[in-house]
Write a protein that holds these residues in place. Structure first.
Motif, PDB file in Angstrom:
ATOM      1  N   ALA A  57       0.829  -1.205   0.000  1.00  0.00           N
ATOM      2  CA  ALA A  57       0.000   0.000   0.000  1.00  0.00           C
ATOM      3  C   ALA A  57       0.868   1.261   0.000  1.00  0.00           C
ATOM      4  CB  ALA A  57      -0.929   0.005   1.215  1.00  0.00           C
ATOM      5  N   LEU A  58       1.936   1.264   0.773  1.00  0.00           N
ATOM      6  CA  LEU A  58       2.826   2.428   0.813  1.00  0.00           C
ATOM      7  C   LEU A  58       3.581   2.598  -0.501  1.00  0.00           C
ATOM      8  CD1 LEU A  58       4.196   2.023   4.441  1.00  0.00           C
ATOM      9  CD2 LEU A  58       2.576   3.754   3.620  1.00  0.00           C
ATOM     10  N   LEU A 107      -2.070  -0.404  -7.558  1.00  0.00           N
ATOM     11  CA  LEU A 107      -2.381   0.987  -7.884  1.00  0.00           C
ATOM     12  C   LEU A 107      -3.185   1.071  -9.182  1.00  0.00           C
ATOM     13  CD1 LEU A 107      -2.126   3.952  -7.163  1.00  0.00           C
ATOM     14  CD2 LEU A 107       0.028   3.994  -8.422  1.00  0.00           C
ATOM     15  N   SER A 108      -2.823   0.266 -10.184  1.00  0.00           N
ATOM     16  CA  SER A 108      -3.547   0.333 -11.452  1.00  0.00           C
ATOM     17  C   SER A 108      -4.977  -0.164 -11.293  1.00  0.00           C
ATOM     18  CB  SER A 108      -2.808  -0.442 -12.532  1.00  0.00           C
ATOM     19  OG  SER A 108      -2.793  -1.817 -12.266  1.00  0.00           O
ATOM     20  N   GLY A 111      -6.908   2.532  -9.306  1.00  0.00           N
ATOM     21  CA  GLY A 111      -7.188   3.688 -10.165  1.00  0.00           C
ATOM     22  C   GLY A 111      -8.381   3.454 -11.060  1.00  0.00           C
ATOM     23  N   LYS A 112      -8.560   2.236 -11.522  1.00  0.00           N
ATOM     24  CA  LYS A 112      -9.707   1.891 -12.376  1.00  0.00           C
ATOM     25  C   LYS A 112     -10.998   1.879 -11.572  1.00  0.00           C
ATOM     26  CE  LYS A 112      -7.002  -0.850 -15.577  1.00  0.00           C
ATOM     27  NZ  LYS A 112      -6.695  -2.185 -16.059  1.00  0.00           N
ATOM     28  N   ALA A 113     -10.905   1.562 -10.276  1.00  0.00           N
ATOM     29  CA  ALA A 113     -12.094   1.455  -9.428  1.00  0.00           C
ATOM     30  C   ALA A 113     -12.601   2.825  -8.994  1.00  0.00           C
ATOM     31  CB  ALA A 113     -11.780   0.611  -8.197  1.00  0.00           C
ATOM     32  N   ARG A 114     -11.768   3.862  -9.115  1.00  0.00           N
ATOM     33  CA  ARG A 114     -12.169   5.200  -8.639  1.00  0.00           C
ATOM     34  C   ARG A 114     -13.207   5.831  -9.475  1.00  0.00           C
ATOM     35  NH1 ARG A 114      -6.289   7.597  -6.953  1.00  0.00           N
ATOM     36  NH2 ARG A 114      -5.925   6.075  -5.356  1.00  0.00           N
TER      37      ARG A 114
END
Length: 114
Positions: A57-58, A107-108, A111-114
């Motif tokens: 996560a970090l 992260l990818s 980012g798609k879920a946002r």
């Protein structure tokens, strides 16, 4: 800054029994501490899993400079000329790179879920 940071770090292979000038660590059964119980081993595994996920996560939110530093550290702990390649050190360096790859995938997907 990261070059000076890495210069102060001691390589992990200094713990390898084959490092020049280093005595071998105590062998199995020579420790004065009792062996870990099954419950303690399970707790260690749970903690490692939790720490791995926190690191992922970090790293997912890390800057390019921080990621470059993490990659440099994985290279820094890899065996160098004059030292015997220690299996655990090689695996640790590989695991560091794996954690960074997992962070990129995390992260990818996030980012798609946002």
């Amino acid at each position: 800054m990261h070059r000076s940071f890495l210069a102060t770090m001691q390589p992990l292979d200094r713990f390898a029994p084959t490092s020049p000038g280093r005595p071998a660590p105590p062998g199995p059964g020579s420790s004065t501490e009792p062996p870990l119980s099954n419950t303690e081993l399970v707790q260690l595994r749970v903690r490692v899993i939790a720490l791995e996920n926190l690191v992922i996560a970090l790293l997912a939110e890390a800057s390019e400079r921080q990621l470059a530093l993490a990659r440099a550290m994985s290279t820094h702990i890899s065996p160098r000329p004059g030292f015997t390649a220690h299996r655990l050190t090689i695996h640790a360096a590989s695991e560091m790179l794996s954690l960074m790859d997992r962070a990129t995938r995390f992260l990818s997907r996030a980012g798609k879920a946002r």
